[in-house]
Scaffold this active site. Structure first.
Site, PDB file in Angstrom:
ATOM      1  CG  ASP A  13     -44.946 -42.398-109.270  1.00  0.00           C
ATOM      2  OD1 ASP A  13     -45.299 -42.276-110.453  1.00  0.00           O
ATOM      3  OD2 ASP A  13     -45.116 -43.440-108.606  1.00  0.00           O
ATOM      4  CE  LYS A  16     -41.071 -39.591-114.532  1.00  0.00           C
ATOM      5  NZ  LYS A  16     -41.247 -40.067-113.148  1.00  0.00           N
ATOM      6  CG  HIS A  41     -45.670 -38.730-116.622  1.00  0.00           C
ATOM      7  ND1 HIS A  41     -44.773 -38.556-117.661  1.00  0.00           N
ATOM      8  CD2 HIS A  41     -45.168 -39.750-115.874  1.00  0.00           C
ATOM      9  CE1 HIS A  41     -43.798 -39.445-117.535  1.00  0.00           C
ATOM     10  NE2 HIS A  41     -44.012 -40.172-116.469  1.00  0.00           N
ATOM     11  CD  GLN A 223     -41.280 -46.076-116.533  1.00  0.00           C
ATOM     12  OE1 GLN A 223     -40.574 -46.059-117.522  1.00  0.00           O
ATOM     13  NE2 GLN A 223     -42.579 -45.921-116.597  1.00  0.00           N
TER      14      GLN A 223
HETATM   15  P1  GDP Z   1     -44.565 -38.358-112.424  1.00  0.00           P
HETATM   16  O1  GDP Z   1     -44.886 -39.769-112.736  1.00  0.00           O
HETATM   17  O2  GDP Z   1     -43.106 -38.134-112.179  1.00  0.00           O
HETATM   18  O3  GDP Z   1     -45.113 -37.376-113.428  1.00  0.00           O
HETATM   19  O4  GDP Z   1     -45.301 -38.040-111.034  1.00  0.00           O
HETATM   20  P2  GDP Z   1     -46.798 -38.475-110.616  1.00  0.00           P
HETATM   21  O5  GDP Z   1     -47.755 -37.625-111.339  1.00  0.00           O
HETATM   22  O6  GDP Z   1     -46.973 -39.947-110.710  1.00  0.00           O
HETATM   23  O7  GDP Z   1     -46.762 -38.176-109.064  1.00  0.00           O
HETATM   24  C1  GDP Z   1     -46.521 -36.902-108.567  1.00  0.00           C
HETATM   25  C2  GDP Z   1     -47.746 -36.488-107.709  1.00  0.00           C
HETATM   26  O8  GDP Z   1     -47.407 -35.374-106.919  1.00  0.00           O
HETATM   27  C3  GDP Z   1     -48.933 -36.046-108.557  1.00  0.00           C
HETATM   28  O9  GDP Z   1     -50.111 -36.358-107.869  1.00  0.00           O
HETATM   29  C4  GDP Z   1     -48.751 -34.538-108.643  1.00  0.00           C
HETATM   30  O10 GDP Z   1     -49.967 -33.834-108.854  1.00  0.00           O
HETATM   31  C5  GDP Z   1     -48.193 -34.232-107.282  1.00  0.00           C
HETATM   32  N1  GDP Z   1     -47.230 -33.102-107.210  1.00  0.00           N
HETATM   33  C6  GDP Z   1     -46.316 -32.720-108.128  1.00  0.00           C
HETATM   34  N2  GDP Z   1     -45.553 -31.726-107.625  1.00  0.00           N
HETATM   35  C7  GDP Z   1     -46.014 -31.481-106.370  1.00  0.00           C
HETATM   36  C8  GDP Z   1     -45.611 -30.584-105.335  1.00  0.00           C
HETATM   37  O11 GDP Z   1     -44.656 -29.826-105.450  1.00  0.00           O
HETATM   38  N3  GDP Z   1     -46.307 -30.647-104.166  1.00  0.00           N
HETATM   39  C9  GDP Z   1     -47.359 -31.498-103.979  1.00  0.00           C
HETATM   40  N4  GDP Z   1     -47.977 -31.486-102.800  1.00  0.00           N
HETATM   41  N5  GDP Z   1     -47.765 -32.360-104.945  1.00  0.00           N
HETATM   42  C10 GDP Z   1     -47.078 -32.355-106.113  1.00  0.00           C
HETATM   43  P1  IMO Z   2     -43.738 -42.804-113.752  1.00  0.00           P
HETATM   44  O1  IMO Z   2     -43.322 -42.436-115.148  1.00  0.00           O
HETATM   45  C1  IMO Z   2     -43.333 -45.490-110.330  1.00  0.00           C
HETATM   46  C2  IMO Z   2     -42.419 -49.675-111.215  1.00  0.00           C
HETATM   47  C3  IMO Z   2     -43.481 -50.720-110.887  1.00  0.00           C
HETATM   48  C4  IMO Z   2     -42.611 -51.917-110.608  1.00  0.00           C
HETATM   49  C5  IMO Z   2     -41.477 -51.768-111.610  1.00  0.00           C
HETATM   50  C6  IMO Z   2     -41.653 -52.577-112.886  1.00  0.00           C
HETATM   51  O2  IMO Z   2     -45.148 -42.451-113.436  1.00  0.00           O
HETATM   52  O3  IMO Z   2     -42.752 -42.274-112.761  1.00  0.00           O
HETATM   53  P2  IMO Z   2     -43.236 -52.349-115.013  1.00  0.00           P
HETATM   54  O4  IMO Z   2     -44.727 -52.299-115.129  1.00  0.00           O
HETATM   55  O5  IMO Z   2     -42.546 -51.145-115.577  1.00  0.00           O
HETATM   56  O6  IMO Z   2     -42.634 -53.621-115.539  1.00  0.00           O
HETATM   57  O7  IMO Z   2     -42.957 -52.354-113.422  1.00  0.00           O
HETATM   58  O8  IMO Z   2     -41.416 -50.383-111.935  1.00  0.00           O
HETATM   59  N1  IMO Z   2     -42.879 -48.572-112.080  1.00  0.00           N
HETATM   60  C7  IMO Z   2     -43.104 -47.330-111.653  1.00  0.00           C
HETATM   61  N2  IMO Z   2     -43.071 -46.803-110.418  1.00  0.00           N
HETATM   62  N3  IMO Z   2     -43.592 -44.687-111.387  1.00  0.00           N
HETATM   63  C8  IMO Z   2     -43.603 -45.184-112.636  1.00  0.00           C
HETATM   64  O9  IMO Z   2     -43.718 -44.414-113.738  1.00  0.00           O
HETATM   65  C9  IMO Z   2     -43.392 -46.571-112.816  1.00  0.00           C
HETATM   66  N4  IMO Z   2     -43.365 -47.391-113.898  1.00  0.00           N
HETATM   67  C10 IMO Z   2     -43.034 -48.611-113.434  1.00  0.00           C
HETATM   68  O10 IMO Z   2     -44.254 -50.330-109.776  1.00  0.00           O
HETATM   69  O11 IMO Z   2     -42.051 -51.809-109.315  1.00  0.00           O
HETATM   70 MG    MG Z   3     -46.127 -41.335-112.059  1.00  0.00          MG
END
Ligand code: GDP
Ligand code: IMO
Ligand code: MG
Length: 425
Positions: A13, A16, A41, A223
């Site tokens: 998270d 990416k 994502h 991840q």
């Molecule tokens: P990913 O799994 O790595 O793609 O990340 P996620 O989408 O799960 O989580 C990132 C969160 O932060 C999302 O809700 C994005 O919209 C938000 N986000 C990404 N970059 C920024 C930033 O620079 N500032 C803020 N405030 N939010 C961001």
């Molecule tokens: P993105 O791509 C954050 C965590 C789960 C759990 C562990 C194992 O959005 O960054 P799983 O279901 O993969 O067997 O869970 O990994 N986990 C993540 N945490 N972002 C993710 O993906 C995750 N994918 C799995 O919360 O702790």
């Molecule tokens: Mg994510």
């Protein structure tokens, strides 16, 4: 032409999806190399927000080819939901997305096994996303899996039935006898037919041909490094190699063909699910980061645990991945803090430790912090490096010194436009 790799350096998270979308105009192809619908994502632009799980984040720009690689595990039902909702938004997904025949299929019983394994672990549960990721990769490694390409084989139905029977026996041994999967199974088999509307490819050949033709390929990780099955905080990890080497095995790219490695990190740290987290904050500051950063899971809606940025873990991640450029996300979340902290070392049993240790679980780790003045300036509307407040520039310079790697992009908000490319780097 070498491929570039973009991956998370923390516990997932990091942002990416946003950055892949921002970088996509510089590429011809975007390819996911591991993970599955455990990923969420998020992308935002033109006032709209999208969350992608199995589909690469390069689908919203200018018609680049997007590839789901062999290292990915695919749930046909969730894939179909995701693809159909994108089609409703006007994306011609069938035209731009290709799927590796070697990607493994998540079966309905894999999800049940995920739940049963978690229940059996009791207090030691991993806190998985419940998407069947672990059991699917387990079947892959134990040579019992079903692959996308198998779905066109004449004996597919009997192979499916055999795999299902095996899963049901395991479920019974875990106390889950005769689960009713009639509905979900029917939807799953329908979704397999739906998959056939896509181009199913030998992705390793296709990717290598693109490279020979001089096309630019961006490999998208899911991840984060600290969730890697080998290098993460085992057993509280996911079941795939989230690190750069995963792009080699998950797409069929030779190690010498890896070019830039973009490592993404947040200006602080988050983690969802169980497992060690040395800089976790249990106080008001942690809550404040969670509230301002909207730190709730994109897939499960769970609260993300929050803490200060951990440079011990980041140095480790940079080393394992061979990161060439760092991308720092969500600095804007700390805009209003009087001071910000970064953990530069751990104190363990009276010793100062700089290298990420073998086992951080259950260990008394006291983070050693450097505290810096906050920048107390809203940064979300800034568009260039020269507008950045001096205190923030000093903080970035400090991180670059500590991490010995340039920070080339700063993200200051969730929208595509809220991205500052540092021309000075
Ligand atoms: P990913 O799994 O790595 O793609 O990340 P996620 O989408 O799960 O989580 C990132 C969160 O932060 C999302 O809700 C994005 O919209 C938000 N986000 C990404 N970059 C920024 C930033 O620079 N500032 C803020 N405030 N939010 C961001
Ligand atoms: P993105 O791509 C954050 C965590 C789960 C759990 C562990 C194992 O959005 O960054 P799983 O279901 O993969 O067997 O869970 O990994 N986990 C993540 N945490 N972002 C993710 O993906 C995750 N994918 C799995 O919360 O702790
Ligand atoms: Mg994510």
């Amino acid at each position: 032409m070498k491929v570039d790799v973009l991956l998370g350096l923390q516990w997932g998270d990091e942002g990416k999806g946003k950055v892949v979308d921002v970088l996509t105009p510089h590429y011809d192809v975007v390819a996911r190399f591991q993970g599955g619908p455990n990923a969420g994502h998020t992308l935002e632009f033109e006032g709209k927000k999208y969350v992608l799980r199995s589909i690469p984040s390069g689908i919203f720009q200018h018609g680049q080819v997007n590839v789901i690689g062999n290292g990915v595990v695919l749930d046909p039902v969730l894939f179909r939901e995701e693809a159909e909702s994108l089609e409703q938004s006007g994306i011609d997904i069938k035209k731009i997305l290709k799927i590796s025949k070697k990607a493994h299929l998540i079966m309905p019983t894999h999800r049940l096994l995920d739940a049963a394994n978690e229940a059996a672990k009791g207090a030691g549960k991993i806190g998985t996303t419940g998407k069947g990721i672990g059991p699917t990769y387990t079947d892959k490694i134990s040579r019992n899996g079903l692959r996308v390409g198998d779905t066109v084989a004449p004996d597919f139905n009997s192979r499916y039935a055999k795999a299902k029977a095996k899963h049901l026996a395991t479920l019974a041994s875990l106390g889950m006898s005769d689960p009713d999967i009639t509905d979900i199974e029917a939807r799953w088999l329908d979704a397999i037919d739906y998959l056939h509307q896509y181009e199913l490819i030998d992705s390793e050949h296709v990717i290598n041909r693109y490279m020979r033709e001089g096309k630019k390929v961006l490999c998208e990780g899911a991840q984060g490094t600290m969730l890697d099955v080998d290098f993460g905080s085992y057993p509280y990890v996911t079941s795939s190699n989230t690190v750069c080497a995963g792009a080699c095995t998950g797409l069929g790219v030779a190690p010498r063909n890896i070019g830039e490695v973009f490592g993404i990190f947040k200006a602080y740290c988050t983690r969802v699910g169980s497992g060690p987290f040395p800089t976790e904050l249990f106080d008001e500051t942690g809550k404040r980061i969670r509230d301002i950063g909207h730190e709730y899971g994109a897939v499960t809606g769970r609260e993300r645990r929050c803490g200060w940025v951990d440079l011990v873990a980041l140095r480790y991640a940079i080393m394992i991945n061979g990161v060439t450029q760092l991308i720092m996300m969500k600095s804007d979340v700390l805009d209003d803090f009087d001071t910000v902290k970064a953990c530069t070392a751990y104190r363990i049993n009276g010793q100062t430790v700089q290298d990420f240790p073998y086992d951080v679980d259950g260990m008394e780790i006291e983070p050693v912090y450097t505290e810096m003045p906050g920048w107390k300036t809203p940064m979300s509307s800034l568009t260039s490096e020269d507008q950045l407040p001096q205190a923030f520039k000093d903080y970035v310079a400090f991180l670059e010194r500590e991490l010995e790697t340039p920070i080339t992009i700063l993200s200051v908000g969730p929208d595509r436009a809220q991205t500052i490319v540092r021309e000075s780097r």
